[in-house]
Design an enzyme around this catalytic site. Sequence first.
Site, PDB file in Angstrom:
ATOM      1  N   SER A 181       0.821  -1.207   0.000  1.00 31.78           N
ATOM      2  CA  SER A 181       0.000   0.000   0.000  1.00 31.78           C
ATOM      3  C   SER A 181       0.859   1.263   0.000  1.00 31.78           C
ATOM      4  CB  SER A 181      -0.955  -0.040   1.200  1.00 31.78           C
ATOM      5  OG  SER A 181      -1.905   0.990   1.142  1.00 31.78           O
ATOM      6  N   ASP A 352      -9.829  -5.371  -4.358  1.00 31.22           N
ATOM      7  CA  ASP A 352      -9.164  -4.356  -3.542  1.00 31.22           C
ATOM      8  C   ASP A 352      -9.726  -2.990  -3.937  1.00 31.22           C
ATOM      9  OD1 ASP A 352      -7.506  -2.579  -2.273  1.00 31.22           O
ATOM     10  OD2 ASP A 352      -5.638  -3.558  -2.883  1.00 31.22           O
ATOM     11  N   HIS A 383      -7.747  -5.241   0.440  1.00 32.85           N
ATOM     12  CA  HIS A 383      -6.510  -4.472   0.597  1.00 32.85           C
ATOM     13  C   HIS A 383      -5.590  -5.033   1.681  1.00 32.85           C
ATOM     14  CE1 HIS A 383      -4.208  -0.938  -0.482  1.00 32.85           C
ATOM     15  NE2 HIS A 383      -4.059  -0.624   0.796  1.00 32.85           N
TER      16      HIS A 383
END
Length: 423
Positions: A181, A352, A383
């Site tokens: 991320s 996601d 995610h």
Amino acid sequence: MRIDIFSFFVLIFISSVDTIDDECYLTVPEIGKRYGYESEVHLVRTKDEYILELHRFPCRNSGIEIQMYFKYSTSSSEKCDKTSKRPIVFMQHGLLADGFSWIPNLANESAGFVFADAGFDVWISNSRGTPASQKHIGYGPENQKFWNFTWQQMSEFDLTASIEYVLGQTKQEFVYYLGHSQGTMMMFARLAEDREFSRKIRHFHALAPVATVSHIGGLFGLFGKQFLTYAEVILGRLPYSPLSIPRTVQKVISYMCSKFLMQNICTLDIGFIDGSEKMFNQSRVGVYLCHTPAATSVKDLQHWIQLVGSQKVAKFDYGVNGNMVEYGQPTPPVYDLTQIDTPTYLYWSRDDILADTQDIRDSILSKMNKTIAASIELPHYSHMDFVFGIKAAIDLYPGIIKTIQDDYDKHRISRMHKLRQFS
């Protein structure tokens, strides 16, 4: 004697606090030790004087016999030789997380332990502002100046100092970078700006990669642009402040969510923000929430909200006048991802809703087509499943391990061949 409802629940919590999982009170190295891993704590000083903690697992599990499915694993009886040359894997966490996100589950399900058991030298980062890295040469986290940062400074200063420190300690030439991320955004930005730095990154493995976030879903998508506008105004009134949950409150939440009837409710609450997590170990939800969310700055979240509106991979926007002072131009500079030449592996999922596939196509694949070594879809991953999901150790990490080990073996053979030629 009359006791109000709040005091009653506090008393219940205090009397039950011993039922919270022990890992709630442990650091990353302490959790590693619990599972039989040698660990080290290293302090890194950045150019702008922050002190960061790096956590290292130099060798595989040394105390418990675990059958591994990787041909590169060392035997459990092998003595840990920290000076031996082995692939270095540098793990960088995402937004509102810290090094715990790489060891959230049991030893055979957590990336930090799985890569160590595969024979790699694992270094786990803790960015500025996280509990382990709330230190500065000039002032502490109680000072507003401490919180004047976003992922932009983490990229420019934290990554640079940390990678240089690791290479200095290990006497090696490069690392294999594993980011999740925000940890991917940090590396995209650094590689785009610093060609010298890019030579120290052999591979970039990007889990749930994020650059532009114009198609973001979850909480932001539910309330739309109006919510983002309100959020930016509110955050703008809290300059240079920490974004965190008081530790006591976090422990209460962890305790409540560790109860069987609350586990599904708590994971549903997490999914409200970043998707429906399907692969969590429900029995460890209380442990997850004891360490996550970790602290960051209000300014960091504000930066992300700016990116949703701008649809660009840009530096923090201070407004026209502020940008002239900070950057010498009226708009914030944009990171040019076409400048990246480091082999990059993308791991993404259509489920996601934060690292949206349209954003990946628009801002990463289209700009980095020449340097994308692989683009791999993981079905039904949300995610957080890339680091917290228990299936990742089966269908994600083994492939990365093999890719890294094969490349490292080829590098060693090529190096030996060159040395023979000049001998």
